[in-house]
Structure formats: C-alpha cells, structure tokens
Design a protein around this motif. Structure first.
Motif, PDB file in Angstrom:
ATOM      1  N   PHE A   1      64.561  37.490  19.997  1.00 33.86           N
ATOM      2  CA  PHE A   1      65.240  37.344  21.291  1.00 33.86           C
ATOM      3  C   PHE A   1      66.024  38.603  21.664  1.00 33.86           C
ATOM      4  N   ASN A   2      66.020  39.584  20.769  1.00 37.00           N
ATOM      5  CA  ASN A   2      66.706  40.843  21.007  1.00 37.00           C
ATOM      6  C   ASN A   2      65.872  41.952  20.371  1.00 37.00           C
ATOM      7  N   PRO A   3      64.617  42.094  20.830  1.00 39.46           N
ATOM      8  CA  PRO A   3      63.702  43.018  20.162  1.00 39.46           C
ATOM      9  C   PRO A   3      64.102  44.481  20.269  1.00 39.46           C
ATOM     10  N   GLN A   4      63.521  45.258  19.401  1.00 41.51           N
ATOM     11  CA  GLN A   4      63.775  46.688  19.301  1.00 41.51           C
ATOM     12  C   GLN A   4      63.271  47.435  20.536  1.00 41.51           C
ATOM     13  N   ASP A   5      63.506  48.741  20.512  1.00 40.14           N
ATOM     14  CA  ASP A   5      63.034  49.607  21.587  1.00 40.14           C
ATOM     15  C   ASP A   5      61.526  49.833  21.496  1.00 40.14           C
ATOM     16  N   GLU A   6      60.999  49.750  20.294  1.00 40.66           N
ATOM     17  CA  GLU A   6      59.588  50.016  20.064  1.00 40.66           C
ATOM     18  C   GLU A   6      58.720  48.975  20.786  1.00 40.66           C
ATOM     19  N   GLN A   7      57.799  49.430  21.634  1.00 42.60           N
ATOM     20  CA  GLN A   7      56.981  48.536  22.454  1.00 42.60           C
ATOM     21  C   GLN A   7      56.177  47.535  21.619  1.00 42.60           C
ATOM     22  N   LYS A   8      55.621  47.998  20.516  1.00 44.87           N
ATOM     23  CA  LYS A   8      54.805  47.140  19.651  1.00 44.87           C
ATOM     24  C   LYS A   8      55.625  45.943  19.146  1.00 44.87           C
ATOM     25  N   LYS A   9      56.888  46.206  18.780  1.00 46.57           N
ATOM     26  CA  LYS A   9      57.754  45.138  18.279  1.00 46.57           C
ATOM     27  C   LYS A   9      58.165  44.205  19.414  1.00 46.57           C
ATOM     28  N   LYS A  10      58.385  44.762  20.593  1.00 42.40           N
ATOM     29  CA  LYS A  10      58.701  43.933  21.771  1.00 42.40           C
ATOM     30  C   LYS A  10      57.549  42.992  22.059  1.00 42.40           C
ATOM     31  N   ASP A  11      56.323  43.552  22.060  1.00 35.93           N
ATOM     32  CA  ASP A  11      55.126  42.756  22.354  1.00 35.93           C
ATOM     33  C   ASP A  11      54.929  41.646  21.332  1.00 35.93           C
ATOM     34  N   PHE A  12      55.134  41.965  20.052  1.00 36.38           N
ATOM     35  CA  PHE A  12      54.927  40.938  19.029  1.00 36.38           C
ATOM     36  C   PHE A  12      56.017  39.872  19.105  1.00 36.38           C
ATOM     37  N   SER A  13      57.242  40.272  19.414  1.00 37.85           N
ATOM     38  CA  SER A  13      58.334  39.301  19.573  1.00 37.85           C
ATOM     39  C   SER A  13      57.989  38.311  20.681  1.00 37.85           C
ATOM     40  N   LYS A  14      57.451  38.838  21.769  1.00 38.75           N
ATOM     41  CA  LYS A  14      57.040  38.006  22.903  1.00 38.75           C
ATOM     42  C   LYS A  14      55.941  37.030  22.478  1.00 38.75           C
ATOM     43  N   LYS A  15      55.003  37.520  21.665  1.00 41.38           N
ATOM     44  CA  LYS A  15      53.906  36.686  21.163  1.00 41.38           C
ATOM     45  C   LYS A  15      54.450  35.524  20.318  1.00 41.38           C
ATOM     46  N   VAL A  16      55.424  35.812  19.449  1.00 48.58           N
ATOM     47  CA  VAL A  16      56.021  34.773  18.596  1.00 48.58           C
ATOM     48  C   VAL A  16      56.600  33.657  19.467  1.00 48.58           C
ATOM     49  N   ILE A  17      57.286  34.055  20.537  1.00 52.13           N
ATOM     50  CA  ILE A  17      57.918  33.079  21.430  1.00 52.13           C
ATOM     51  C   ILE A  17      56.865  32.321  22.237  1.00 52.13           C
ATOM     52  N   GLU A  18      55.952  33.053  22.875  1.00 53.59           N
ATOM     53  CA  GLU A  18      54.963  32.430  23.755  1.00 53.59           C
ATOM     54  C   GLU A  18      53.968  31.536  23.020  1.00 53.59           C
ATOM     55  N   GLU A  19      53.596  31.920  21.806  1.00 52.36           N
ATOM     56  CA  GLU A  19      52.601  31.142  21.060  1.00 52.36           C
ATOM     57  C   GLU A  19      53.252  30.122  20.129  1.00 52.36           C
ATOM     58  N   ASP A  20      54.573  29.976  20.240  1.00 58.83           N
ATOM     59  CA  ASP A  20      55.313  29.021  19.405  1.00 58.83           C
ATOM     60  C   ASP A  20      55.006  29.168  17.917  1.00 58.83           C
ATOM     61  N   LEU A  21      54.962  30.400  17.439  1.00 59.27           N
ATOM     62  CA  LEU A  21      54.741  30.616  16.013  1.00 59.27           C
ATOM     63  C   LEU A  21      55.981  30.153  15.258  1.00 59.27           C
ATOM     64  N   PHE A  22      55.783  29.654  14.048  1.00 56.75           N
ATOM     65  CA  PHE A  22      56.926  29.243  13.230  1.00 56.75           C
ATOM     66  C   PHE A  22      57.549  30.498  12.644  1.00 56.75           C
ATOM     67  N   TYR A  23      58.819  30.722  12.969  1.00 60.94           N
ATOM     68  CA  TYR A  23      59.450  31.912  12.412  1.00 60.94           C
ATOM     69  C   TYR A  23      60.374  31.537  11.263  1.00 60.94           C
ATOM     70  N   PRO A  24      60.591  32.467  10.353  1.00 58.97           N
ATOM     71  CA  PRO A  24      60.225  33.872  10.436  1.00 58.97           C
ATOM     72  C   PRO A  24      58.715  34.088  10.291  1.00 58.97           C
ATOM     73  N   VAL A  25      58.246  35.119  10.974  1.00 62.20           N
ATOM     74  CA  VAL A  25      56.860  35.549  10.863  1.00 62.20           C
ATOM     75  C   VAL A  25      56.889  36.885  10.128  1.00 62.20           C
TER      76      VAL A  25
END
Length: 109
Positions: free
Chosen positions: A54-78
């Motif tokens: 919910f507070n991802p890093q500056d790195e785009q790849k990490k932002k994108d994956f954080s969004k994926k975790v939220i949108e796809e309802d992955l069980f975290y931690p991933v």
C-alpha cells in the motif's frame, strides 16, 4: 557458484490479510525469512527486501507487482525471487531454499 546477488522480495502490508488471520504478519515473516536464510546460506550475498503493497517503492517494477498483489487478491506476504512467486500467505522455507539452490546458492546446513 552464485552468478549474481539476488534480492528476495517480501510483499505485504501492516494489516494481516483476511485469509491469514492466525498467521504471522508480513513484517514478521520478512524478519523470520531474513534470519533463516542468513543461517541457511552463511557468507553468501543476497538481500531480503520488504515492500509495503500500500506504500510501494519508487521502482516501477515493485509498484506494478504491489498493484498485482492487491488486484488479484493474492495472499500476502508474497515472496518473489527473480520475478517468480515462491511463497504466498504462509511461505514455506523449504520451497524458498530450493529456489535459491537452483540459482547456485549452497546450503550451509
């Protein structure tokens, strides 16, 4: 021998995911994983990074994956190694160790 130093990424949040109520928090899992892997692979270079989804890093790849975790309802931690999900919800140390060994890390125990 290890070709390059890897970063093991632990994506999670302060709030425990609804399906993971009796499990450790993402932060606790990250701390446990860092300690366990340091013991398992002594004197070998790798980093374990905690990424708050919910507070991802500056790195785009990490932002994108954080969004994926939220949108796809992955069980975290991933837990992610080299863009591969190796653990979700209650990550298994055995599976993470196996993935690191595939990348050339040598288990000390």
């Amino acid at each position: 021998m290890v070709q390059k130093e890897i970063e093991i990424q632990v994506y999670g949040a302060e709030q425990i995911c609804a399906s993971c109520v009796n499990l450790p928090s993402s932060k606790e899992t990250y701390e446990w994983l860092e300690a366990a892997l340091s013991r398992k692979f002594p004197d070998q270079q790798f980093t374990v990074a905690y990424i708050d989804i919910f507070n991802p890093q500056d790195e785009q790849k990490k932002k994108d994956f954080s969004k994926k975790v939220i949108e796809e309802d992955l069980f975290y931690p991933v837990v992610v190694i080299e863009d591969e999900i190796v653990g979700e919800g209650n990550p298994q140390l055995k599976k993470i160790v196996k993935e690191m060994e595939k990348l050339g890390y040598k288990s000390g125990r």
